[in-house]
Design a protein around this motif. Structure first.
Motif, mmCIF file in Angstrom:
data_model
loop_
_atom_site.group_PDB
_atom_site.id
_atom_site.type_symbol
_atom_site.label_atom_id
_atom_site.label_comp_id
_atom_site.label_asym_id
_atom_site.label_seq_id
_atom_site.Cartn_x
_atom_site.Cartn_y
_atom_site.Cartn_z
ATOM 1 N N ALA A 1 0.846 -1.201 0.000
ATOM 2 C CA ALA A 1 0.000 0.000 0.000
ATOM 3 C C ALA A 1 0.884 1.256 0.000
ATOM 4 C CB ALA A 1 -0.921 -0.013 1.222
ATOM 5 N N ARG A 2 1.926 1.229 0.814
ATOM 6 C CA ARG A 2 2.850 2.365 0.881
ATOM 7 C C ARG A 2 3.510 2.604 -0.479
ATOM 8 N NH1 ARG A 2 7.909 2.454 1.269
ATOM 9 N NH2 ARG A 2 8.373 0.346 1.961
ATOM 10 N N MET A 3 3.978 1.516 -1.116
ATOM 11 C CA MET A 3 4.669 1.659 -2.404
ATOM 12 C C MET A 3 3.734 2.176 -3.496
ATOM 13 S SD MET A 3 7.024 -1.792 -2.332
ATOM 14 C CE MET A 3 7.611 -1.683 -4.038
ATOM 15 N N ILE A 4 2.517 1.683 -3.503
ATOM 16 C CA ILE A 4 1.585 2.127 -4.550
ATOM 17 C C ILE A 4 1.145 3.560 -4.285
ATOM 18 C CG2 ILE A 4 -0.707 1.730 -5.573
ATOM 19 C CD1 ILE A 4 0.035 -1.086 -5.829
ATOM 20 N N ALA A 5 0.877 3.861 -3.030
ATOM 21 C CA ALA A 5 0.460 5.240 -2.705
ATOM 22 C C ALA A 5 1.551 6.232 -3.097
ATOM 23 C CB ALA A 5 0.145 5.340 -1.216
ATOM 24 N N ALA A 6 2.816 5.841 -2.919
ATOM 25 C CA ALA A 6 3.932 6.744 -3.239
ATOM 26 C C ALA A 6 3.998 7.083 -4.731
ATOM 27 C CB ALA A 6 5.252 6.121 -2.789
ATOM 28 N N ARG A 7 3.484 6.187 -5.576
ATOM 29 C CA ARG A 7 3.577 6.414 -7.034
ATOM 30 C C ARG A 7 2.197 6.447 -7.679
ATOM 31 N NH1 ARG A 7 8.802 3.560 -9.187
ATOM 32 N NH2 ARG A 7 10.256 4.636 -7.814
ATOM 33 N N GLN A 8 1.170 6.799 -6.902
ATOM 34 C CA GLN A 8 -0.181 6.628 -7.451
ATOM 35 C C GLN A 8 -0.428 7.464 -8.693
ATOM 36 O OE1 GLN A 8 -3.378 8.324 -4.892
ATOM 37 N NE2 GLN A 8 -1.785 8.184 -3.364
ATOM 38 N N ARG A 9 0.282 8.564 -8.827
ATOM 39 C CA ARG A 9 0.050 9.389 -10.017
ATOM 40 C C ARG A 9 0.663 8.774 -11.269
ATOM 41 N NH1 ARG A 9 -1.712 13.842 -7.208
ATOM 42 N NH2 ARG A 9 -0.067 14.081 -5.677
ATOM 43 N N ARG A 56 -10.748 -8.227 0.042
ATOM 44 C CA ARG A 56 -10.763 -6.874 -0.512
ATOM 45 C C ARG A 56 -10.531 -5.849 0.591
ATOM 46 N NH1 ARG A 56 -11.846 -3.909 -4.591
ATOM 47 N NH2 ARG A 56 -12.072 -5.650 -6.029
ATOM 48 N N TYR A 57 -9.694 -4.874 0.297
ATOM 49 C CA TYR A 57 -9.403 -3.804 1.267
ATOM 50 C C TYR A 57 -9.402 -2.466 0.538
ATOM 51 C CZ TYR A 57 -4.737 -4.932 -0.578
ATOM 52 O OH TYR A 57 -3.678 -5.203 -1.417
ATOM 53 N N ASP A 58 -10.542 -1.802 0.551
ATOM 54 C CA ASP A 58 -10.693 -0.607 -0.277
ATOM 55 C C ASP A 58 -10.272 0.693 0.400
ATOM 56 O OD1 ASP A 58 -11.496 -2.107 -2.408
ATOM 57 O OD2 ASP A 58 -13.642 -1.728 -2.161
ATOM 58 N N ASN A 59 -9.973 0.662 1.692
ATOM 59 C CA ASN A 59 -9.648 1.931 2.368
ATOM 60 C C ASN A 59 -8.188 2.066 2.792
ATOM 61 O OD1 ASN A 59 -12.372 2.532 2.157
ATOM 62 N ND2 ASN A 59 -12.836 1.603 4.151
ATOM 63 N N LEU A 60 -7.435 1.009 2.649
ATOM 64 C CA LEU A 60 -6.069 1.025 3.189
ATOM 65 C C LEU A 60 -5.184 2.075 2.530
ATOM 66 C CD1 LEU A 60 -4.061 -0.302 5.115
ATOM 67 C CD2 LEU A 60 -3.614 -2.026 3.384
ATOM 68 N N LEU A 61 -5.285 2.200 1.202
ATOM 69 C CA LEU A 61 -4.366 3.110 0.520
ATOM 70 C C LEU A 61 -4.617 4.574 0.866
ATOM 71 C CD1 LEU A 61 -4.253 0.436 -1.608
ATOM 72 C CD2 LEU A 61 -2.631 2.050 -2.559
ATOM 73 N N SER A 62 -5.850 4.891 1.245
ATOM 74 C CA SER A 62 -6.148 6.300 1.567
ATOM 75 C C SER A 62 -5.462 6.733 2.861
ATOM 76 C CB SER A 62 -7.658 6.514 1.661
ATOM 77 O OG SER A 62 -8.149 5.786 2.758
ATOM 78 N N LEU A 63 -4.977 5.773 3.667
ATOM 79 C CA LEU A 63 -4.241 6.135 4.883
ATOM 80 C C LEU A 63 -2.960 6.895 4.560
ATOM 81 C CD1 LEU A 63 -4.442 2.869 7.011
ATOM 82 C CD2 LEU A 63 -5.739 4.970 7.323
ATOM 83 N N ILE A 82 -8.022 4.060 -3.091
ATOM 84 C CA ILE A 82 -7.868 3.170 -4.244
ATOM 85 C C ILE A 82 -8.318 1.768 -3.824
ATOM 86 C CG2 ILE A 82 -6.202 2.174 -5.888
ATOM 87 C CD1 ILE A 82 -4.394 4.617 -5.319
ATOM 88 N N PRO A 83 -9.261 1.192 -4.559
ATOM 89 C CA PRO A 83 -9.722 -0.147 -4.174
ATOM 90 C C PRO A 83 -8.640 -1.196 -4.415
ATOM 91 C CG PRO A 83 -10.654 0.469 -6.293
ATOM 92 C CD PRO A 83 -9.922 1.686 -5.784
ATOM 93 N N ALA A 84 -8.631 -2.239 -3.602
ATOM 94 C CA ALA A 84 -7.605 -3.272 -3.761
ATOM 95 C C ALA A 84 -8.137 -4.614 -3.264
ATOM 96 C CB ALA A 84 -6.353 -2.896 -2.981
ATOM 97 N N VAL A 85 -7.600 -5.679 -3.849
ATOM 98 C CA VAL A 85 -7.979 -7.019 -3.419
ATOM 99 C C VAL A 85 -6.774 -7.933 -3.614
ATOM 100 C CG1 VAL A 85 -9.000 -7.572 -5.698
ATOM 101 C CG2 VAL A 85 -9.685 -8.899 -3.701
ATOM 102 N N GLY A 86 -6.606 -8.878 -2.699
ATOM 103 C CA GLY A 86 -5.456 -9.778 -2.840
ATOM 104 C C GLY A 86 -5.464 -10.851 -1.783
ATOM 105 N N PHE A 87 -4.386 -11.640 -1.784
ATOM 106 C CA PHE A 87 -4.274 -12.686 -0.760
ATOM 107 C C PHE A 87 -2.815 -12.962 -0.442
ATOM 108 C CE2 PHE A 87 -4.110 -15.102 -4.731
ATOM 109 C CZ PHE A 87 -3.133 -16.044 -4.495
ATOM 110 N N GLY A 88 -2.637 -13.652 0.682
ATOM 111 C CA GLY A 88 -1.301 -14.076 1.100
ATOM 112 C C GLY A 88 -1.304 -15.583 1.280
#
Ligand code: HAM
Length: 420
Positions: free
Chosen positions: A91-99, A285-292, A298-304
């Motif tokens: 989330a941190r990496m994507i937020a840093a380059r979201q533009r 799905r975690y749609d609010n994490l990136l807005s932190l 930015i909506p997101a979905v994934g698994f570990g």
């Protein structure tokens, strides 16, 4: 060093050493994970295992993980954490380059992650975790896709659909039940976490009552959860998956997942073998994490998917690959004077792409051959005076006993054609 002071050979509690056989499996597992991710168009990323501790304090993670982090002060007095999971880093990496990033992005990674847990079967203090995330897409097709990746990995590892089940639920169901029962917002995350552990605790209802300080509401919540069977969304998801060839999704409203950041679809993959009832892996799905991170939401979905539970599963289902070292050929040295010739021969064969080890043991030739055999190396060549003089080498296949005498430039082709 005095004998009594000898260093212990055990690894640190709850972590593993990877001997060559273990590493062989690890590579096998990772290659299958990587291949399936790439078949679905996912790109690999990674990051340092060190993160500023605040990344996990800022509500990106659940308390459990906060209590389970390995954190320390660095020499400059900064608080550092060994990552307990990859999602906050992603989330941190994507937020840093979201533009700059052309959303949606499909990313995968196989990081080593660390949690201070009580070591037990399937749970260690260190594990490797495939992370597959689709960021920037909110539709049901994105939810279906990540589940199809999970399914594809299980299938590629040899599992049949009957060997595992994909249990799916939706956090929005919980939220609507909380609303109808009247559970205050501030308790919601704690209640969800308690529900996540429901199968593992005996006094669930008592704990729930204590938590929300309201017996009637606790009873009603349990009733509502039991009444609920499926939703339109979950049925649509099932059809989307079926059309992708995924036929083992089951709706299971008891699936909640531990992390606070999930907002929609959540899933856990289970072994169908009743002797191994624990979850193998999961996500959602975690749609609010990136807005932190201050940018757009930015909506997101994934698994570990962890390597420990994956290995246990494959072992239980007899799906572990047989170990074989990468070495194709061992050159055995008949007499010491042949050593330089043997190492020279090895270099020529490596230039032809053959993987070669030279036996430096000084043992009798029979013992050297037995060693190659015990190591699972398929071919041997013994180098003595005859070979040095003639420049022709007898290459023996240890499995079939078949021998061929060849000049150096024909050995590689012989090895490759025999190994297929
Ligand atoms: P998680 O359920 O905490 O989710 O971990 C995912 C998987 O990692 C587990 O299902 C299990 O396979 C493995 N795992 C977790 N903890 C351990 C442990 N102590 N020992 C061995 N294996 C373990 C997450 O971490 C989410 N960040 C996954 C995710 C990615 N959600 C969305 N994107």
């Amino acid at each position: 060093m005095a004998k009594g002071d000898a260093l212990p050979t055990e690894s640190y509690k709850g972590v593993r050493d990877f001997y060559p056989e273990d590493q062989f499996f690890q590579r096998y597992l990772f290659e299958h994970m990587e291949r399936v991710c790439e078949l679905f168009g996912y790109e690999e990323y990674t990051a340092s295992v060190l993160e500023p501790a605040e990344l996990y304090r800022s509500k990106t993670s659940e308390e459990i993980v906060n209590e389970q982090t390995y954190s320390f002060l660095d020499r400059g007095g900064r608080e550092v954490t060994l990552r307990p999971e990859m999602t906050p880093t992603l989330a941190r990496m994507i937020a840093a380059r979201q533009r700059e990033l052309p959303l949606p992005v499909r990313w995968y990674s196989i990081p080593n992650v660390f949690r201070y847990e009580r070591p037990q079967r399937g749970r260690l203090r260190e594990h490797w975790q495939l992370n597959v995330d689709l960021v920037g897409a909110e539709g049901i097709e994105a939810d279906a896709e990540v589940i199809a990746v999970a399914h594809g990995i299980m299938r590629s590892l040899g599992a049949e659909e009957r060997d595992f089940e994909i249990h799916v639920s939706d956090r929005r169901i919980l939220e609507s039940i909380y609303r109808s029962v009247g559970i205050a917002k501030e308790y919601a995350a704690d209640v969800t976490r308690l529900l996540d552990r429901r199968a593992k605790i005996d006094d669930f209802e008592k704990r729930l009552t204590d938590l929300i300080a309201h017996e009637e509401k606790a009873v009603k919540l349990v009733e509502e959860l039991e009444r609920l069977t499926s939703t339109k969304y979950l049925e649509d998801l099932r059809s989307a998956l079926e059309s992708m060839g995924v036929g083992n999704m089951v709706v299971d409203t008891s699936v909640t997942r531990g992390f606070d950041y999930y907002t929609g679809m959540v899933f856990e993959v289970y072994d169908t073998d009743p002797r191994n009832r624990r979850s193998l892996f999961g996500g959602g799905r975690y749609d609010n994490l990136l807005s932190l991170f201050g940018g757009a939401s930015i909506p997101a979905v994934g698994f570990g998917m962890g390597d420990v539970t994956a290995r246990d599963f494959l072992e239980a289902h007899n799906l572990l690959p047989r170990y074989a070292p990468a070495t194709e050929l061992m050159i055995c040295i008949v007499e010491q004077e042949a050593t330089a010739h043997a190492t020279h021969l090895a270099q020529s064969l490596r230039r032809d792409d053959v993987t070669v080890a030279v036996n430096f043991s000084d043992k009798r030739i029979g013992d050297q051959i037995r060693q190659a055999d015990a190591m699972g190396i398929p071919f041997i060549i013994a180098v003595g005076s005859k070979e040095r003089e003639s420049g022709r080498y007898t290459i023996k296949n240890l499995e079939t006993g078949h021998e061929r005498t060849l000049p150096v430039d024909q050995i590689a082709d012989h090895v490759f054609s025999s190994l297929g």
